[in-house]
Design an enzyme around this catalytic site. Structure first.
Site, mmCIF file in Angstrom:
data_model
loop_
_atom_site.group_PDB
_atom_site.id
_atom_site.type_symbol
_atom_site.label_atom_id
_atom_site.label_comp_id
_atom_site.label_asym_id
_atom_site.label_seq_id
_atom_site.Cartn_x
_atom_site.Cartn_y
_atom_site.Cartn_z
ATOM 1 C CD1 TRP A 161 11.581 -40.147 -28.811
ATOM 2 C CD2 TRP A 161 13.398 -39.895 -30.087
ATOM 3 N NE1 TRP A 161 12.644 -39.838 -27.985
ATOM 4 C CE2 TRP A 161 13.774 -39.676 -28.739
ATOM 5 C CE3 TRP A 161 14.384 -39.787 -31.067
ATOM 6 C CZ2 TRP A 161 15.077 -39.365 -28.355
ATOM 7 C CZ3 TRP A 161 15.685 -39.472 -30.699
ATOM 8 C CH2 TRP A 161 16.022 -39.272 -29.347
ATOM 9 C CG ASP B 187 5.161 -41.719 -34.270
ATOM 10 O OD1 ASP B 187 3.990 -41.468 -33.944
ATOM 11 O OD2 ASP B 187 6.120 -41.656 -33.480
ATOM 12 C CB CYS C 132 9.041 -40.125 -25.763
ATOM 13 S SG CYS C 132 9.714 -41.803 -25.871
ATOM 14 N N GLY C 133 6.581 -42.247 -25.142
ATOM 15 C CA GLY C 133 5.997 -43.230 -24.248
ATOM 16 C C GLY C 133 6.916 -43.691 -23.149
ATOM 17 C CG HIS C 134 9.857 -45.725 -23.540
ATOM 18 N ND1 HIS C 134 9.926 -45.879 -24.905
ATOM 19 C CD2 HIS C 134 9.282 -46.850 -23.058
ATOM 20 C CE1 HIS C 134 9.426 -47.060 -25.233
ATOM 21 N NE2 HIS C 134 9.029 -47.663 -24.136
ATOM 22 N NE ARG D 125 2.686 -45.257 -28.343
ATOM 23 C CZ ARG D 125 3.905 -44.746 -28.438
ATOM 24 N NH1 ARG D 125 4.622 -44.950 -29.520
ATOM 25 N NH2 ARG D 125 4.406 -44.031 -27.455
ATOM 26 C CG ASN E 254 8.774 -49.209 -29.328
ATOM 27 O OD1 ASN E 254 9.781 -49.509 -29.974
ATOM 28 N ND2 ASN E 254 8.594 -48.003 -28.823
ATOM 29 C CG LEU E 255 11.111 -55.321 -30.708
ATOM 30 C CD1 LEU E 255 11.661 -55.972 -31.968
ATOM 31 C CD2 LEU E 255 10.913 -56.341 -29.605
#
Length: 565
Positions: free
Chosen positions: A127, A191, A229-231, A266, A449-450
């Site tokens: 990212w 990553d 992105c995972g979010h 992941r 992942n924080l």
């Protein structure tokens, strides 16, 4: 070896005999050498490092793809770093303590991280690379994985070479100034996104990371071209088998190279709503369809609308109406809706029995239909997962913890660590995941992942819970924990504070916010020339010039302004 003139004199028949003899001898030598190399690989795989790793290929498969140079003649520093990382991970897992760190975006941040003894690893985010430095294209963008696949490896190389430079500087200071050594060689976790292509691309990417200094990489189960992105919304999963092939390809590449680098699997299936294919029966229980009969597929309606030059707002409204009118359900949910309560209970019971009989934790759509037909022979369960497919052909997917756990159980034997990507920081969810994975694979190390994408202040944490969250996660086996974009955010915060004040307060702002603060907290960037290694280069020049360069050294004399500090 006989010279050509000697062979020529012996005649054609003797030449052929000699060649056959030499060839036979060479083949014997190769045979014994091959056996020796295979034995070495098998012995290597039997070590503590790989005792929990499954490989679907043989040691011979590895050796015969190495080439004549072999692996023993080529050394990769990243493998040394991986050995260091493996020990750190194992120790933390046994003690249930965190191996927590911050994502760094440049050599400056790496050096400051290195001085923190309890932060023992470094992280490089895709990212951050996508949004701050994008290799050959220089096109910054959101994290859609659409940058050249060597972008993150090149950032790793930049960080790793800086680590080596500052390590040399620290080593010299330890000898000449009796300074406290600093461990600049923190293993780098990087990553690798979704691998950027098929198995050969994944192998090339893994090779790049190993060559450029990454001790470990993580690969997510998303689709190239559908990566997010995972979010973010819109992420597209690949079939379980496709991601498994990526993990195998990575391990094979590193076995060919003879390195011990670590691969993290992941899964983004906790948040995803799409999957690229229905080819893997392990995914069937999570693929959604509709139960209405005689419905026109959304993709067909879309083509008609586009052909009639419908506006984007008309198309958007039609899409919402279609999905609102055709509720998405899994096959199990379709059975529950269309059979009686007692029939559904019997269906679930027979399904569990079949899983037990087959000794697997999944059943295919075909098998589910067969069970439903057996339980209620006079009824037909209507379910179609093709009609709601997206225009790109993607299937609808019911993401969630069940899917994440199912996939992670498949990936665990082939990976060194498992990463659960989540929507929110949730300790109870993490405990559920950990206990499910460890019930089958008790030695699997977990990653969390924080994320700065979470609004941490709105998650209901008390100050004490927020402070202990990392350590609470570690008790559940989440060893590696990282604030992936910490470097990006702190870069923005600190520079914005300076820029905002500098426009009105001038040098007073710089002195107060930077120089005085560097002095107060002992930041070595206060003397940035020394930080960069100028004294180290001077020491090298003394050796090159046999000590005669004292008048021209960069860190001596009145021209060296850092003597002011």
């Amino acid at each position: 070896m006989l010279k050509y003139s000697q062979l020529h004199k012996s005649g054609t028949r003797n030449i052929l005999t000699t060649i056959r003899t030499l060839s036979s001898t060479r083949m014997v030598e190769m045979k014994y050498s091959l056996q020796d190399e295979v034995a070495k690989v098998q012995e290597w795989w039997a070590t503590e490092r790989f005792k929990d790793i499954t490989r679907p290929y043989s040691a011979l498969d590895v050796v015969k793809h190495r080439g004549s140079l072999g692996a023993s003649n080529v050394a990769y520093p990243s493998s040394v770093q991986a050995q260091k990382l493996f020990k750190l991970v194992n120790t933390s897992f046994k003690e249930r303590t965190p191996l927590h760190t911050l994502g760094v975006i440049d050599p400056v941040q790496m050096t400051q991280l290195a001085k923190c003894d309890d932060l023992k690893v470094a992280y490089v985010s895709g990212w951050a690379c996508s949004s701050t430095m994008v290799g050959s294209t220089n096109e910054v963008s959101p994290d859609f994985g659409d940058y050249p696949y060597d972008t993150v490896p090149n950032q790793v190389e930049r960080i790793f070479k800086a680590q080596q430079m500052h390590d040399r500087k620290s080593f010299l200071d330890t000898i000449e100034k009796k300074a406290q050594p600093v461990d600049y060689l923190k293993p780098i976790i990087a990553d690798a996104d979704m691998g950027h292509g098929g198995p050969t691309t994944v192998m090339k990417l893994a090779k790049l990371f190993a060559e450029k200094g990454a001790a470990a990489i993580h690969l997510e189960d998303q689709l190239p071209g559908g990566k997010r992105c995972g979010h973010l919304g819109g992420a597209v999963l690949v079939p379980t088998s496709t991601h498994l092939a990526r993990l195998v390809a990575t391990r094979l590449q590193w076995d060919i190279m003879g390195v011990e680098n670590m691969v993290i699997a992941r899964t983004d299936s906790c948040n995803s709503k799409l999957i690229s294919s229905s080819c893997d029966p392990r995914d069937h229980e999570f693929i959604q369809g509709i139960t209405n009969v005689g419905i026109e597929a959304w993709s067909e309606i879309l083509v008609d609308l586009e052909s009639s030059n419908a506006t984007s707002s008309t198309i958007g409204a039609a899409e919402i109406e279609w999905y609102n009118s055709n509720k998405l359900v899994t096959f199990d949910q379709a059975v529950e809706e269309q059979l009686s309560t007692e029939e559904f209970k019997q269906y679930m019971s027979e399904k569990a029995k079949l899983k037990s009989t087959l000794q697997r934790n999944y059943v295919s759509l075909r098998e589910m239909r067969s069970i439903a037909q057996t339980v209620a022979p006079s009824k037909a369960v209507h379910f179609d997962w093709d009609l709601p497919r997206s225009p790109e052909g993607y299937y609808m997917f019911e993401g969630g913890m069940k899917a994440a756990m199912r996939r992670s159980l498949v990936f665990s034997p082939y990976a060194d660590m498992i990463w659960l990507e989540t929507k929110t920081p949730d300790l109870a969810q993490a405990q559920q995941f950990s206990r499910e994975i460890h019930s089958t694979y008790p030695n699997t190390k977990l990653v969390y992942n924080l994320s700065p994408s979470f609004n941490w202040l709105k998650q209901g944490f008390s100050p004490e819970q927020l402070k202990s969250f990392i350590w609470d996660l570690a008790k559940e086996g989440f060893v590696l924990q990282l604030v992936s974009l910490a470097g990006l955010h702190v870069d923005g915060v600190s520079f914005w504070e300076l820029a905002n004040s500098f426009q009105t307060d001038g040098m007073a702002a710089y002195v107060d916010l930077v120089q005085q603060k560097e002095r107060d907290i002992g930041c070595d960037l206060l003397t940035h020339q020394r930080w960069s290694g100028a004294e180290y280069v001077d020491s090298v020049m003394k050796v090159v010039q046999n000590g005669s360069s004292s008048k021209t050294l960069s860190t001596s004399g009145e021209s060296f302004t850092e003597t002011q500090f």
